[in-house]
Design a protein around this motif. Structure first.
Motif, PDB file in Angstrom:
ATOM      1  N   LEU A   1     -19.751  27.981  -6.313  1.00 14.73           N
ATOM      2  CA  LEU A   1     -18.549  27.697  -5.725  1.00 14.73           C
ATOM      3  C   LEU A   1     -18.321  28.317  -4.456  1.00 14.73           C
ATOM      4  O   LEU A   1     -18.215  29.625  -4.401  1.00 14.73           O
ATOM      5  CB  LEU A   1     -17.549  27.860  -6.632  1.00 14.73           C
ATOM      6  N   ALA A   2     -18.437  27.918  -3.161  1.00 13.64           N
ATOM      7  CA  ALA A   2     -18.278  28.363  -1.925  1.00 13.64           C
ATOM      8  C   ALA A   2     -16.778  29.091  -1.775  1.00 13.64           C
ATOM      9  O   ALA A   2     -15.786  28.605  -2.342  1.00 13.64           O
ATOM     10  CB  ALA A   2     -18.578  27.697  -1.011  1.00 13.64           C
ATOM     11  N   ALA A   3     -16.743  29.931  -0.886  1.00 14.53           N
ATOM     12  CA  ALA A   3     -15.612  30.757  -0.962  1.00 14.53           C
ATOM     13  C   ALA A   3     -14.262  29.624  -0.055  1.00 14.53           C
ATOM     14  O   ALA A   3     -14.582  28.883   0.661  1.00 14.53           O
ATOM     15  CB  ALA A   3     -15.479  31.879   0.348  1.00 14.53           C
ATOM     16  N   ASN A   4     -13.336  29.824  -0.894  1.00 19.19           N
ATOM     17  CA  ASN A   4     -11.834  29.053  -0.650  1.00 19.19           C
ATOM     18  C   ASN A   4     -12.306  27.551  -0.858  1.00 19.19           C
ATOM     19  O   ASN A   4     -11.351  26.581  -0.879  1.00 19.19           O
ATOM     20  CB  ASN A   4     -11.554  29.086   0.904  1.00 19.19           C
ATOM     21  N   ASP A   5     -13.389  27.057  -1.506  1.00 12.04           N
ATOM     22  CA  ASP A   5     -13.464  25.567  -2.139  1.00 12.04           C
ATOM     23  C   ASP A   5     -12.744  25.683  -3.383  1.00 12.04           C
ATOM     24  O   ASP A   5     -12.459  26.609  -3.993  1.00 12.04           O
ATOM     25  CB  ASP A   5     -14.808  25.327  -2.212  1.00 12.04           C
ATOM     26  N   LYS A   6     -12.291  24.303  -3.787  1.00 11.48           N
ATOM     27  CA  LYS A   6     -11.625  23.918  -4.919  1.00 11.48           C
ATOM     28  C   LYS A   6     -12.601  23.290  -5.891  1.00 11.48           C
ATOM     29  O   LYS A   6     -13.334  22.421  -5.784  1.00 11.48           O
ATOM     30  CB  LYS A   6     -10.588  23.283  -4.706  1.00 11.48           C
ATOM     31  N   HIS A   7     -12.304  23.875  -7.181  1.00 14.21           N
ATOM     32  CA  HIS A   7     -13.366  23.397  -8.447  1.00 14.21           C
ATOM     33  C   HIS A   7     -12.239  22.860  -9.482  1.00 14.21           C
ATOM     34  O   HIS A   7     -11.272  23.585  -9.800  1.00 14.21           O
ATOM     35  CB  HIS A   7     -14.250  24.402  -8.929  1.00 14.21           C
ATOM     36  N   ASP A   8     -12.240  21.520 -10.093  1.00 12.95           N
ATOM     37  CA  ASP A   8     -11.225  20.928 -10.965  1.00 12.95           C
ATOM     38  C   ASP A   8     -12.074  21.080 -12.126  1.00 12.95           C
ATOM     39  O   ASP A   8     -13.113  20.519 -12.200  1.00 12.95           O
ATOM     40  CB  ASP A   8     -10.666  19.583 -10.408  1.00 12.95           C
ATOM     41  N   PHE A   9     -11.419  21.257 -13.334  1.00 16.34           N
ATOM     42  CA  PHE A   9     -12.006  21.247 -14.449  1.00 16.34           C
ATOM     43  C   PHE A   9     -10.873  21.292 -15.693  1.00 16.34           C
ATOM     44  O   PHE A   9      -9.656  21.290 -15.426  1.00 16.34           O
ATOM     45  CB  PHE A   9     -12.946  22.421 -14.886  1.00 16.34           C
ATOM     46  N   SER A  10     -11.163  20.516 -16.832  1.00 16.93           N
ATOM     47  CA  SER A  10     -10.329  20.292 -17.894  1.00 16.93           C
ATOM     48  C   SER A  10     -11.047  20.908 -19.186  1.00 16.93           C
ATOM     49  O   SER A  10     -12.082  21.064 -19.406  1.00 16.93           O
ATOM     50  CB  SER A  10     -10.088  18.923 -18.162  1.00 16.93           C
ATOM     51  N   VAL A  11      -9.943  21.440 -20.107  1.00 13.02           N
ATOM     52  CA  VAL A  11     -10.587  22.046 -21.241  1.00 13.02           C
ATOM     53  C   VAL A  11      -9.962  21.518 -22.496  1.00 13.02           C
ATOM     54  O   VAL A  11     -10.273  22.136 -23.546  1.00 13.02           O
ATOM     55  CB  VAL A  11     -10.394  23.754 -21.312  1.00 13.02           C
ATOM     56  N   GLY A  12      -9.540  20.261 -22.510  1.00 14.68           N
ATOM     57  CA  GLY A  12      -9.079  19.634 -23.797  1.00 14.68           C
ATOM     58  C   GLY A  12      -7.564  18.782 -23.614  1.00 14.68           C
ATOM     59  O   GLY A  12      -7.114  18.925 -22.298  1.00 14.68           O
ATOM     60  N   GLN A  13      -7.077  18.149 -24.383  1.00 15.41           N
ATOM     61  CA  GLN A  13      -5.665  17.387 -24.498  1.00 15.41           C
ATOM     62  C   GLN A  13      -4.643  18.382 -24.558  1.00 15.41           C
ATOM     63  O   GLN A  13      -4.483  19.431 -25.033  1.00 15.41           O
ATOM     64  CB  GLN A  13      -5.767  16.424 -25.441  1.00 15.41           C
ATOM     65  N   ASP A  14      -3.461  17.845 -23.867  1.00 19.81           N
ATOM     66  CA  ASP A  14      -2.203  18.390 -24.110  1.00 19.81           C
ATOM     67  C   ASP A  14      -1.314  17.407 -24.780  1.00 19.81           C
ATOM     68  O   ASP A  14      -1.057  16.514 -24.404  1.00 19.81           O
ATOM     69  CB  ASP A  14      -1.502  18.965 -22.568  1.00 19.81           C
ATOM     70  N   SER A  15      -0.960  17.799 -26.120  1.00 15.75           N
ATOM     71  CA  SER A  15      -0.350  16.881 -26.748  1.00 15.75           C
ATOM     72  C   SER A  15       0.868  16.537 -26.377  1.00 15.75           C
ATOM     73  O   SER A  15       1.580  15.599 -26.816  1.00 15.75           O
ATOM     74  CB  SER A  15      -0.333  17.274 -28.266  1.00 15.75           C
ATOM     75  N   ASP A  16       1.499  17.297 -25.632  1.00 18.40           N
ATOM     76  CA  ASP A  16       2.994  17.090 -25.161  1.00 18.40           C
ATOM     77  C   ASP A  16       3.315  16.240 -23.841  1.00 18.40           C
ATOM     78  O   ASP A  16       4.041  16.025 -23.431  1.00 18.40           O
ATOM     79  CB  ASP A  16       3.473  18.573 -24.747  1.00 18.40           C
TER      80      ASP A  16
END
Length: 439
Positions: free
Chosen positions: A324-339
């Protein structure tokens, strides 16, 4: 076979290491154990002014021919095993010469199974010799690649309330996969993608399950010049890669992971619920939960590695961070939010089929279908004590897509329809839009 290695300059990559050291006495000798970890076509000499005129790689092994051994007698039974003194005639075929009085009074020649041979001394293993002829007026160094030394980054991301700075801890995990201890006088860790691979023809034992040790810094103060543990620099860019220097010498025992703390980058992390849908032109009702998602950026380059995530001192998941380059953005998910719940209804408004010519002035045409759909979206936040940010993304698979009616802030990004909104605690909102697509 030695049980200790000393390397002058080591550049460690994700799946191998480059060894650079002053050229010793020729020819260079490598044991079978060492050779199994070396990419032989990478062995070369480097220097500012060197001309290699010849290079040879030779495998040598002390012959077992004419060696006195013991073999299982051909006249042995299942209940009684006898061994006879014999002479190895041809080790490639396990052809031996012996006298078995139960068979003949004269010497006979037979081939035997490898596990029916007993040696007085341990048989010698192959050794590999590398020789060069070269011309130079400057210092000469030997360079080659080894597969038993590599590294990766381990991260731990600690998150707190929104107003508090997120903390990410980076550790350099250096692995010595060989059997022997390694002393490294000067080491560099290389981050980023490099298009080099190690040959694996001698490495089948890598896939066995085996125990190994994890050694945290300081690992071995005897080889270090100071009492403080080594540290890793923040990294410098070179040709699209990043170099992390280790400030002093260190040692790694065989079958050992050696962990060094790296720099502490400043990171920002945005938390949100992600709803990602795919639409192929079929009307349907659907519902589901949002994904617990994060958008991370750092003030400096982050090398790829596994990341464990904690929120308020509790484990909430893990992910793999890419380079990941400096100031670049990385999106990721780790599971469901039941709410965070969504309900979506897609209705076909109209549809027509027509012919479209493939090229101007051409009589060839293709059939097209133009359809108009109305999408209604309900978002609900069942959390009782806090608001949440929600991002909706609808990936539409069609030849063309057009957002025609929009009453809630939807935007079109290529073939993706997006919406970003915030739901208060225990709140729900309805949204709708219309699209025109051509298949």
């Amino acid at each position: 076979m030695t049980d200790h290695r000393v390397f002058a300059n080591v550049k460690i990559y994700s799946n191998f290491a480059e060894i650079i050291q002053p050229l010793g006495k020729l020819p260079l000798e490598f044991s079978a154990e060492d050779w199994s970890d070396i990419r032989s076509d990478s062995i070369t000499l480097i220097g500012s002014n060197i001309n290699i005129t010849q290079q040879t790689i030779t495998e040598k092994k002390q012959s077992l021919n004419n060696l006195q051994i013991y073999v299982r007698s051909p006249s042995s039974s299942n209940t009684e095993t006898k061994f006879l003194r014999a002479t190895m005639i041809d080790e490639n075929r396990n052809l031996v010469k012996l006298i078995d009085k139960d068979i003949s009074k004269e010497a006979i020649y037979i081939t035997v199974q490898s596990d029916h041979i007993v040696y007085n001394d341990e048989p010698s293993q192959s050794k590999y010799y590398v020789n060069f002829t070269y011309d130079t007026t400057d210092a000469v160094y030997l360079s080659y690649l080894r597969s038993n030394l590599n590294w990766k980054t381990r991260y731990q991301l600690n998150l707190f309330e929104e107003s508090k700075q997120a903390i990410i801890i980076a550790m350099a995990d250096i692995r010595n996969d060989g059997k022997s201890k390694i002393d490294i006088e000067h080491g560099e860790l290389i981050g980023g993608e490099i298009n080099l691979r190690m040959f694996e023809q001698h490495r089948s034992e890598r896939y066995e399950i085996r125990e190994h040790a994890v050694m945290y810094a300081p690992a071995n103060a005897h080889f270090s010049t100071t009492s403080s543990p080594p540290t890793v620099s923040r990294g410098e860019e070179l040709a699209g890669l990043y170099l992390f220097s280790i400030n002093q010498s260190f040692s790694i025992d065989g079958k050992t992971n050696y962990l060094l703390p790296m720099f502490r980058p400043q990171v920002t992390v945005e938390r949100y619920g992600l709803i990602r849908k795919s639409f192929f032109g079929v009307t349907a009702n659907s519902n589901g939960k949002a994904q617990r998602s994060y958008r991370l950026s750092s003030d400096r380059f982050l090398s790829r590695g596994n990341c464990i995530i904690r929120e308020y001192d509790h484990l909430v998941g893990e992910t793999f961070l890419p380079d990941l380059a400096a100031n670049d953005k990385h999106d990721f998910s780790v599971g469901q939010d039941s709410d965070i719940i969504y309900k979506e209804n897609i209705t076909l408004i109209s549809s027509r089929t027509y012919n479209q010519t493939i090229q101007p002035a051409s009589k060839e045409f293709e059939e097209r279908t133009q359809s108009v759909y109305f999408i209604n979206l309900l978002l609900q936040n069942f959390k009782k004590n806090r608001s949440v940010k929600v991002e909706y993304k609808q990936n539409i698979y069609a030849r063309s897509v057009k957002l025609t009616v929009n009453n809630a802030g939807f935007i079109q990004d290529g073939s993706v329809i997006k919406l970003t909104t915030t739901l208060s605690a225990d709140d729900e909102k309805s949204f709708s839009y219309r699209i025109e697509i051509i298949h």
